[in-house]
Design an enzyme around this catalytic site. Structure first.
Site, PDB file in Angstrom:
ATOM      1  N   VAL A  70       0.874  -1.191   0.271  1.00 51.76           N
ATOM      2  CA  VAL A  70      -0.029  -0.037   0.119  1.00 51.76           C
ATOM      3  C   VAL A  70       0.973   1.236   0.058  1.00 51.76           C
ATOM      4  O   VAL A  70       0.532   2.238  -0.704  1.00 51.76           O
ATOM      5  CB  VAL A  70      -0.832   0.025   1.205  1.00 51.76           C
ATOM      6  N   ASP A  71       1.930   1.274   0.504  1.00 49.26           N
ATOM      7  CA  ASP A  71       2.843   2.259   0.688  1.00 49.26           C
ATOM      8  C   ASP A  71       3.230   2.812  -0.468  1.00 49.26           C
ATOM      9  O   ASP A  71       3.269   3.847  -1.116  1.00 49.26           O
ATOM     10  CB  ASP A  71       4.057   1.870   1.453  1.00 49.26           C
TER      11      ASP A  71
HETATM   12  P1  ADP Z   1       2.516  -3.930   5.906  1.00 49.37           P
HETATM   13  O1  ADP Z   1       4.081  -3.996   5.644  1.00 49.37           O
HETATM   14  O2  ADP Z   1       2.105  -3.021   7.116  1.00 49.37           O
HETATM   15  O3  ADP Z   1       2.000  -5.518   6.128  1.00 49.37           O
HETATM   16  P2  ADP Z   1       1.583  -3.887   3.308  1.00 49.37           P
HETATM   17  O4  ADP Z   1       1.287  -3.000   2.384  1.00 49.37           O
HETATM   18  O5  ADP Z   1       2.351  -5.104   2.807  1.00 49.37           O
HETATM   19  O6  ADP Z   1       1.645  -3.194   4.811  1.00 49.37           O
HETATM   20  O7  ADP Z   1       0.039  -4.707   3.268  1.00 49.37           O
HETATM   21  C1  ADP Z   1      -1.058  -4.168   4.105  1.00 49.37           C
HETATM   22  C2  ADP Z   1      -2.481  -4.346   3.748  1.00 49.37           C
HETATM   23  O8  ADP Z   1      -2.499  -3.388   2.502  1.00 49.37           O
HETATM   24  C3  ADP Z   1      -2.314  -5.510   2.919  1.00 49.37           C
HETATM   25  O9  ADP Z   1      -3.782  -6.262   3.349  1.00 49.37           O
HETATM   26  C4  ADP Z   1      -2.470  -5.487   1.357  1.00 49.37           C
HETATM   27  O10 ADP Z   1      -3.128  -6.313   0.758  1.00 49.37           O
HETATM   28  C5  ADP Z   1      -2.858  -3.973   1.387  1.00 49.37           C
HETATM   29  N1  ADP Z   1      -3.014  -3.157   0.303  1.00 49.37           N
HETATM   30  C6  ADP Z   1      -1.844  -3.310  -0.762  1.00 49.37           C
HETATM   31  N2  ADP Z   1      -2.224  -2.334  -1.701  1.00 49.37           N
HETATM   32  C7  ADP Z   1      -3.048  -1.538  -1.256  1.00 49.37           C
HETATM   33  C8  ADP Z   1      -4.075  -0.537  -1.694  1.00 49.37           C
HETATM   34  N3  ADP Z   1      -3.705   0.250  -2.991  1.00 49.37           N
HETATM   35  N4  ADP Z   1      -5.160  -0.149  -1.177  1.00 49.37           N
HETATM   36  C9  ADP Z   1      -5.556  -0.582  -0.164  1.00 49.37           C
HETATM   37  N5  ADP Z   1      -4.896  -1.841   0.642  1.00 49.37           N
HETATM   38  C10 ADP Z   1      -3.847  -2.173   0.089  1.00 49.37           C
END
Ligand code: ADP
Length: 180
Positions: free
Chosen positions: A39-40
């Site tokens: 998501v980052d």
């Molecule tokens: P972390 O490192 O905190 O685990 P991640 O980005 O790997 O963060 O995952 C956190 C959640 O965000 C996961 O459930 C992932 O599927 C979700 N995610 C990834 N891309 C997006 C997006 N564009 N919008 C919303 N959620 C997302």
């Protein structure tokens, strides 16, 4: 689904958080605040380079796990991005639960300092960081609900990327809604 807790609407949606039109979008960041995957990465791509520039300028030291920092949302419809590094799951004995609570609480308090009325959260720590989603969803929902009274927020949206994540949040929100 949508439910009301006091005067605040809690909304669950499945989709991409970068498309949300809330005042604040929360980013499940890492402690460097220099972007990453998941998501980052999606938030930095959608918002454009100003987000990273502001992170570098304002937060040269990054951000500790569980704390929160705010920047512009760049090209996205939101006004702000709040970056909060979630805990990496290490089996549950390393303060993971407490730190995850801090992420949600500190994000809400920072949003309140900026007088935000609406906020969208992803499922912090449940992607690459490996926090079990069942437990993380309960912590996310209960921490937000417990802290609503001390905020300016009238709408909270949880944006779940996958259908299975959405189902888990829905089940737990229904349960909590009945207890309220
Ligand atoms: P972390 O490192 O905190 O685990 P991640 O980005 O790997 O963060 O995952 C956190 C959640 O965000 C996961 O459930 C992932 O599927 C979700 N995610 C990834 N891309 C997006 C997006 N564009 N919008 C919303 N959620 C997302």
């Amino acid at each position: 689904m949508e439910t009301k807790i006091g005067s605040t609407v809690i909304r669950l949606v499945q989709g991409d958080i970068t498309k949300e039109v809330t005042d604040v979008i929360v980013n499940a960041a890492n402690t460097s605040l220099r972007g990453g995957g998941g998501v980052d990465g999606a938030i930095h791509r959608a918002g454009g380079p100003e987000i990273l520039q502001e992170c570098i300028q304002k937060y040269p030291e990054g951000c500790k796990t569980g704390e929160a920092r705010i920047t512009t949302a760049g090209q996205m419809s939101a006004k702000y991005v709040i970056h909060t590094p979630g805990p990496i799951w290490r089996g549950g004995q390393q303060n993971e639960k407490r730190l995850l609570k801090h992420c949600y609480r500190n994000s809400l308090l920072l949003a309140t300092e900026y007088n935000a009325k609406s906020i969208a959260f992803p499922s912090i720590s449940t992607g690459v960081y490996g926090f079990p989603i069942e437990r993380a969803s309960k912590i996310a929902l209960s921490t937000v609900i417990e802290n609503l009274a001390s905020t300016t927020i009238t709408e909270v949206c949880f944006v779940l990327f996958s259908d299975s994540d959405y189902q888990i949040y829905e089940k737990n929100l229904q349960r909590i809604g009945k207890e309220e």
